[in-house]
Design a protein around this motif. Structure first.
Motif, PDB file in Angstrom:
ATOM      1  N   SER A 127     -48.329 -43.918  19.239  1.00 37.52           N
ATOM      2  CA  SER A 127     -48.617 -44.948  20.230  1.00 37.52           C
ATOM      3  C   SER A 127     -50.112 -45.177  20.401  1.00 37.52           C
ATOM      4  N   TRP A 128     -50.796 -45.554  19.336  1.00 39.49           N
ATOM      5  CA  TRP A 128     -52.201 -45.912  19.472  1.00 39.49           C
ATOM      6  C   TRP A 128     -52.329 -47.391  19.827  1.00 39.49           C
ATOM      7  N   TRP A 129     -51.413 -48.204  19.327  1.00 42.22           N
ATOM      8  CA  TRP A 129     -51.415 -49.631  19.666  1.00 42.22           C
ATOM      9  C   TRP A 129     -49.971 -50.051  19.882  1.00 42.22           C
ATOM     10  N   TRP A 131     -47.435 -53.223  20.505  1.00 45.55           N
ATOM     11  CA  TRP A 131     -47.250 -54.674  20.496  1.00 45.55           C
ATOM     12  C   TRP A 131     -46.226 -55.062  21.550  1.00 45.55           C
ATOM     13  N   SER A 132     -45.146 -54.325  21.597  1.00 46.11           N
ATOM     14  CA  SER A 132     -44.089 -54.551  22.584  1.00 46.11           C
ATOM     15  C   SER A 132     -43.340 -53.233  22.735  1.00 46.11           C
ATOM     16  N   ASP A 133     -42.286 -53.239  23.507  1.00 41.86           N
ATOM     17  CA  ASP A 133     -41.516 -52.008  23.669  1.00 41.86           C
ATOM     18  C   ASP A 133     -40.833 -51.570  22.385  1.00 41.86           C
ATOM     19  N   SER A 134     -40.704 -52.489  21.448  1.00 40.80           N
ATOM     20  CA  SER A 134     -39.982 -52.160  20.222  1.00 40.80           C
ATOM     21  C   SER A 134     -40.874 -52.127  18.981  1.00 40.80           C
ATOM     22  N   GLU A 135     -42.195 -52.146  19.175  1.00 46.43           N
ATOM     23  CA  GLU A 135     -43.090 -52.143  18.023  1.00 46.43           C
ATOM     24  C   GLU A 135     -44.410 -51.455  18.379  1.00 46.43           C
ATOM     25  N   VAL A 136     -44.723 -50.389  17.640  1.00 53.22           N
ATOM     26  CA  VAL A 136     -45.944 -49.627  17.884  1.00 53.22           C
ATOM     27  C   VAL A 136     -46.652 -49.327  16.568  1.00 53.22           C
ATOM     28  N   THR A 137     -47.946 -49.048  16.668  1.00 53.67           N
ATOM     29  CA  THR A 137     -48.745 -48.645  15.525  1.00 53.67           C
ATOM     30  C   THR A 137     -49.493 -47.378  15.902  1.00 53.67           C
ATOM     31  N   ASP A 138     -49.496 -46.418  15.000  1.00 47.22           N
ATOM     32  CA  ASP A 138     -50.251 -45.196  15.257  1.00 47.22           C
ATOM     33  C   ASP A 138     -51.190 -44.950  14.086  1.00 47.22           C
ATOM     34  N   LEU A 139     -51.697 -43.738  13.994  1.00 48.17           N
ATOM     35  CA  LEU A 139     -52.628 -43.416  12.915  1.00 48.17           C
ATOM     36  C   LEU A 139     -51.955 -43.307  11.557  1.00 48.17           C
ATOM     37  N   VAL A 142     -50.517 -60.764  11.406  1.00 43.16           N
ATOM     38  CA  VAL A 142     -50.672 -62.208  11.560  1.00 43.16           C
ATOM     39  C   VAL A 142     -50.753 -62.594  13.031  1.00 43.16           C
ATOM     40  N   ARG A 143     -50.305 -61.700  13.892  1.00 45.92           N
ATOM     41  CA  ARG A 143     -50.362 -61.971  15.330  1.00 45.92           C
ATOM     42  C   ARG A 143     -51.754 -61.730  15.871  1.00 45.92           C
ATOM     43  N   ASP A 144     -51.988 -62.279  17.047  1.00 48.37           N
ATOM     44  CA  ASP A 144     -53.250 -62.081  17.730  1.00 48.37           C
ATOM     45  C   ASP A 144     -53.257 -60.691  18.361  1.00 48.37           C
ATOM     46  N   VAL A 145     -54.390 -60.013  18.296  1.00 45.77           N
ATOM     47  CA  VAL A 145     -54.503 -58.660  18.849  1.00 45.77           C
ATOM     48  C   VAL A 145     -54.309 -58.674  20.363  1.00 45.77           C
ATOM     49  N   SER A 146     -54.584 -59.794  20.988  1.00 50.40           N
ATOM     50  CA  SER A 146     -54.443 -59.872  22.454  1.00 50.40           C
ATOM     51  C   SER A 146     -52.979 -59.795  22.894  1.00 50.40           C
ATOM     52  N   GLU A 147     -52.034 -59.904  21.954  1.00 51.77           N
ATOM     53  CA  GLU A 147     -50.618 -59.770  22.302  1.00 51.77           C
ATOM     54  C   GLU A 147     -50.215 -58.316  22.537  1.00 51.77           C
ATOM     55  N   GLY A 148     -51.045 -57.372  22.097  1.00 51.93           N
ATOM     56  CA  GLY A 148     -50.738 -55.957  22.260  1.00 51.93           C
ATOM     57  C   GLY A 148     -51.750 -55.281  23.170  1.00 51.93           C
ATOM     58  N   HIS A 149     -51.596 -53.971  23.305  1.00 54.57           N
ATOM     59  CA  HIS A 149     -52.530 -53.196  24.120  1.00 54.57           C
ATOM     60  C   HIS A 149     -52.610 -51.770  23.580  1.00 54.57           C
ATOM     61  N   PHE A 150     -53.633 -51.053  24.025  1.00 52.26           N
ATOM     62  CA  PHE A 150     -53.813 -49.670  23.590  1.00 52.26           C
ATOM     63  C   PHE A 150     -52.687 -48.812  24.139  1.00 52.26           C
ATOM     64  N   GLY A 151     -52.235 -47.874  23.327  1.00 54.38           N
ATOM     65  CA  GLY A 151     -51.163 -46.978  23.734  1.00 54.38           C
ATOM     66  C   GLY A 151     -51.686 -45.711  24.379  1.00 54.38           C
ATOM     67  N   TYR A 152     -50.765 -44.878  24.839  1.00 50.70           N
ATOM     68  CA  TYR A 152     -51.155 -43.682  25.573  1.00 50.70           C
ATOM     69  C   TYR A 152     -51.855 -42.657  24.686  1.00 50.70           C
ATOM     70  N   CYS A 153     -51.572 -42.633  23.399  1.00 53.29           N
ATOM     71  CA  CYS A 153     -52.239 -41.678  22.512  1.00 53.29           C
ATOM     72  C   CYS A 153     -53.715 -42.012  22.344  1.00 53.29           C
ATOM     73  N   PHE A 154     -54.018 -43.282  22.291  1.00 53.67           N
ATOM     74  CA  PHE A 154     -55.419 -43.708  22.211  1.00 53.67           C
ATOM     75  C   PHE A 154     -56.153 -43.302  23.482  1.00 53.67           C
ATOM     76  N   ILE A 155     -55.516 -43.483  24.626  1.00 51.36           N
ATOM     77  CA  ILE A 155     -56.134 -43.117  25.898  1.00 51.36           C
ATOM     78  C   ILE A 155     -56.308 -41.600  25.979  1.00 51.36           C
ATOM     79  N   MET A 156     -55.317 -40.846  25.504  1.00 46.27           N
ATOM     80  CA  MET A 156     -55.436 -39.382  25.493  1.00 46.27           C
ATOM     81  C   MET A 156     -56.574 -38.932  24.577  1.00 46.27           C
ATOM     82  N   ALA A 157     -56.775 -39.617  23.469  1.00 43.59           N
ATOM     83  CA  ALA A 157     -57.876 -39.272  22.574  1.00 43.59           C
ATOM     84  C   ALA A 157     -59.216 -39.493  23.270  1.00 43.59           C
TER      85      ALA A 157
END
Length: 164
Positions: free
Chosen positions: A27-29, A31-39, A128-143
């Motif tokens: 959970s670094w980024w 996009w929605s409740d059903s789509e995440v990106t990590d390291l 292809v989506r705009d980055v503003s559609e997502g937000h930082f995840g809890y793992c990024f904040i923990m880092a």
């Protein structure tokens, strides 16, 4: 002094646990409740099977973040092992310089990884989506939370003296 020693040890272990979770969880980024990106992966949640479908990310910036976060975990682990070893081998009045140095470098590695992800997230996410559609995840904040904790504990180790 025993209280300071105990609190530095607990802070080190908590920070190491947070660092491991931030490096390994997905959970670094968000996009929605059903789509995440990590390291390591970009994952989608499949509602029909109730499973996460993941694909690897092989972007240069992301690989440098992976290396820095793994380096941070390794240095923090080495720092803890050095601390335990120095507790039994260091002479009375000795300072924990090596432990503090490893912990400080661990903080700098995590800091660099967080900065790279912060400023290069458009290239890393490569969507292809705009980055503003997502937000930082809890793992990024923990880092990011780990960075000052690692630096503070490294500073405390440098000033900590071994007593009887």
């Amino acid at each position: 002094m025993v209280l300071l020693l105990l609190s530095v040890t607990v802070m080190h272990l908590v920070t190491l646990a947070l660092l491991l979770i931030a490096t390994m969880e997905k959970s670094w980024w968000v996009w929605s409740d059903s789509e995440v990106t990590d390291l390591w992966y970009k994952c989608f949640h499949d509602n029909t099977t109730d499973d996460w479908l993941c694909a690897t990310n092989e972007i240069d910036w992301l690989q440098s973040i992976q290396a820095l976060m793994v380096l941070s975990v390794v240095l923090s682990s080495i720092s803890f092992l050095l601390f335990v070893g120095q507790l039994f081998t260091l002479s009375t009045g000795g300072l924990f310089y090596l432990t503090g140095l490893c912990q400080t470098f661990s903080g700098f590695a995590a800091f660099a990884a967080c900065l790279i992800f912060t400023f290069r997230r458009k290239e890393i996410l490569d969507d292809v989506r705009d980055v503003s559609e997502g937000h930082f995840g809890y793992c990024f904040i923990m880092a990011w939370v780990c960075v000052p904790l690692l630096l503070l504990s490294g500073l405390l180790y440098v000033h900590l003296r071994k007593k009887q």
